[in-house]
Design an enzyme around this catalytic site. Sequence first.
Site, PDB file in Angstrom:
ATOM      1  CG  HIS A  12      -2.095   0.859   1.107  1.00 17.32           C
ATOM      2  ND1 HIS A  12      -2.011   2.229   1.130  1.00 17.32           N
ATOM      3  CD2 HIS A  12      -3.404   0.578   0.923  1.00 17.32           C
ATOM      4  CE1 HIS A  12      -3.216   2.741   0.997  1.00 17.32           C
ATOM      5  NE2 HIS A  12      -4.089   1.762   0.853  1.00 17.32           N
ATOM      6  N   GLY A  27       4.368  22.640  10.323  1.00 18.31           N
ATOM      7  CA  GLY A  27       5.656  21.953  10.357  1.00 18.31           C
ATOM      8  C   GLY A  27       6.648  22.500   9.356  1.00 18.31           C
ATOM      9  CG  ASP A  28      10.258  22.246  10.679  1.00 18.31           C
ATOM     10  OD1 ASP A  28       9.810  23.348  11.055  1.00 18.31           O
ATOM     11  OD2 ASP A  28      10.661  21.356  11.470  1.00 18.31           O
ATOM     12  CG  HIS A  72       9.191  12.631  12.539  1.00 20.09           C
ATOM     13  ND1 HIS A  72       9.751  11.378  12.675  1.00 20.09           N
ATOM     14  CD2 HIS A  72       9.210  13.194  13.774  1.00 20.09           C
ATOM     15  CE1 HIS A  72      10.087  11.190  13.941  1.00 20.09           C
ATOM     16  NE2 HIS A  72       9.770  12.278  14.629  1.00 20.09           N
ATOM     17  N   PRO A  73      11.929  12.339  10.421  1.00 22.11           N
ATOM     18  CG  PRO A  73      13.659  12.336  11.963  1.00 22.11           C
ATOM     19  CD  PRO A  73      12.527  13.169  11.481  1.00 22.11           C
ATOM     20  CB  THR A  74      11.405   7.433  12.223  1.00 21.86           C
ATOM     21  OG1 THR A  74      10.875   8.227  13.301  1.00 21.86           O
ATOM     22  CG2 THR A  74      12.914   7.274  12.386  1.00 21.86           C
ATOM     23  CB  ALA A  75       6.777   9.649  12.250  1.00 22.11           C
ATOM     24  N   GLY A  76       7.619  10.386   8.917  1.00 19.81           N
ATOM     25  CA  GLY A  76       7.144  10.976   7.675  1.00 19.81           C
ATOM     26  C   GLY A  76       6.217  12.156   7.856  1.00 19.81           C
TER      27      GLY A  76
END
Lengths: 297, 297
Positions: free
Chosen positions: A81, A162-163, A167-171
């Site tokens: 998915h 947000g920027d 997020h590095p692991t949570a996208g």
Amino acid sequence: MTKLIECIPNFSTSDTELIKGLVEISKSIPGVTLLDYSADDSHNRAVFTLVGDENGIKTVAVKLAVFAKDNIDLTKHTGEHPRMGAVDVMPFVPVKNATMEQCIEISKEVGEMIFKEAGIPVFFYESSATAPNRQNLATIRKGQFEGMAEKMKKPEWKPDFGDNAPHPTAGVVAVGARPPLVAFNVNLNTDNLTIANNIAKIVRGSSGGFKHCKGIGVMLEDRKIAQVSMNMVNYEGTPLYRVFETIKMEAKRYGVSIIGSEIIGLAPAKALVDCAEYYLQIEDFDYDKQILENHLL
Amino acid sequence: MTKLIECIPNFSTSDTELIKGLVEISKSIPGVTLLDYSADDSHNRAVFTLVGDENGIKTVAVKLAVFAKDNIDLTKHTGEHPRMGAVDVMPFVPVKNATMEQCIEISKEVGEMIFKEAGIPVFFYESSATAPNRQNLATIRKGQFEGMAEKMKKPEWKPDFGDNAPHPTAGVVAVGARPPLVAFNVNLNTDNLTIANNIAKIVRGSSGGFKHCKGIGVMLEDRKIAQVSMNMVNYEGTPLYRVFETIKMEAKRYGVSIIGSEIIGLAPAKALVDCAEYYLQIEDFDYDKQILENHLL
């Protein structure tokens, strides 16, 4: 009268321990009921269906997003998915005594809190979208988690909160309000996927069909039949019976007929009662007043 | 889980002051909601639809019967609708978390209290009947108020509670449990009442048709069309779509077609969702689990 709002967060996991954690959170908030949840290993994805009052649903949505950020690492995620975040998408749906406007308001508050508490950048989508190209989830998600860092450098893909980087692991996550959706699939007596694809193209809005219908052809390998698989994203704007009868009519061109259909998951009663009204030719039916259960909710 | 029981008492009056009194009582009992009421001058009859928990519905039923006994005098009553009592009939219907057996129990307790508190003799009917000839309301009511004194002298018409004679002004009452009923009328593009009567005879159970369908032909004078007017007394045993399609099929013999239909008053959502399931050919639909609202009640 208590507003009832549905929230259907999709998480990029099918891990049983993580699902247990998500269920525990879902059941811990007063005023919130977990109606349903399901996970699929090949998709590596879990879908939760919650309903609750305004405060409860906001609280549970943010808590679930924080848990997903803490426990799901997209850099290690595989699955069929498409996905762009640990909590991939979080729609809010008016169920009872609630309007679309109120759900938009709720989605915006929840989006802000998710960024503040979980640090996940948020795109508002569907009725909450802040630009036309952000209405459709598939457009936002294009490129998926792996392509998001590059995509978000473009000014048109700056998130709503947000920027300019995932997020590095949570996208990232898409949060928004939408009408109730009915997953409606129609099975054809053919094993020719091209026919199902051709018919899907005819009925779906994106290629000239019914505005509130999304659809693709899929092959049911176990039954060796082709299926028109649809999301009816607004069953009042595009009723199920109209699409069903159009599929029947178009299938005739190939000498193909409908052998059955299926509703996946939950559907509001009105989506089906509207169909009965059409087929039984009921005159002047008042759904709100004449359906017994509407007086009991 | 709270049991919800519907009660639909029919009163032999259309007097606005008396109806006001009945409404006040209906609204005075905690746990009871008055869903609907309507009165008809030519029938000289009022129908109330109440829903409530077990204690509430028992209390309101008895209070309404006492009020009817105190205020309605059948010796002065005229009207088109057959009737045998001030409160003519009082069915109890399981709506949510309640079984037919529980409604039978409730009907028997209410019947006993009505005789004790209002002195009206009680016949149990439908699922609460104590003999086969007492199942059908029309059989009990035959002879009406005026003939009841003579009829009740016969041993087979001794009431279930009370003496072998009607209350002098309030007559007798039928009390019982039954499944939810749907009033379903089908309009034909003909002004020939005989055709509607012939078709009604075909579909109704009493003359060889569908077991749980009652029906007659009626003329809609204002629209100059004939109608098959039905009570679907058990929509799970005899679904609406099956009767509708049979009427369509039989009307063809006369070159007549269906121009529309109507649902009078309230209908449970399932009666119509079952029809959508048939026409859309939905496979493996689970009404209790898949209808969103069932999780909210």
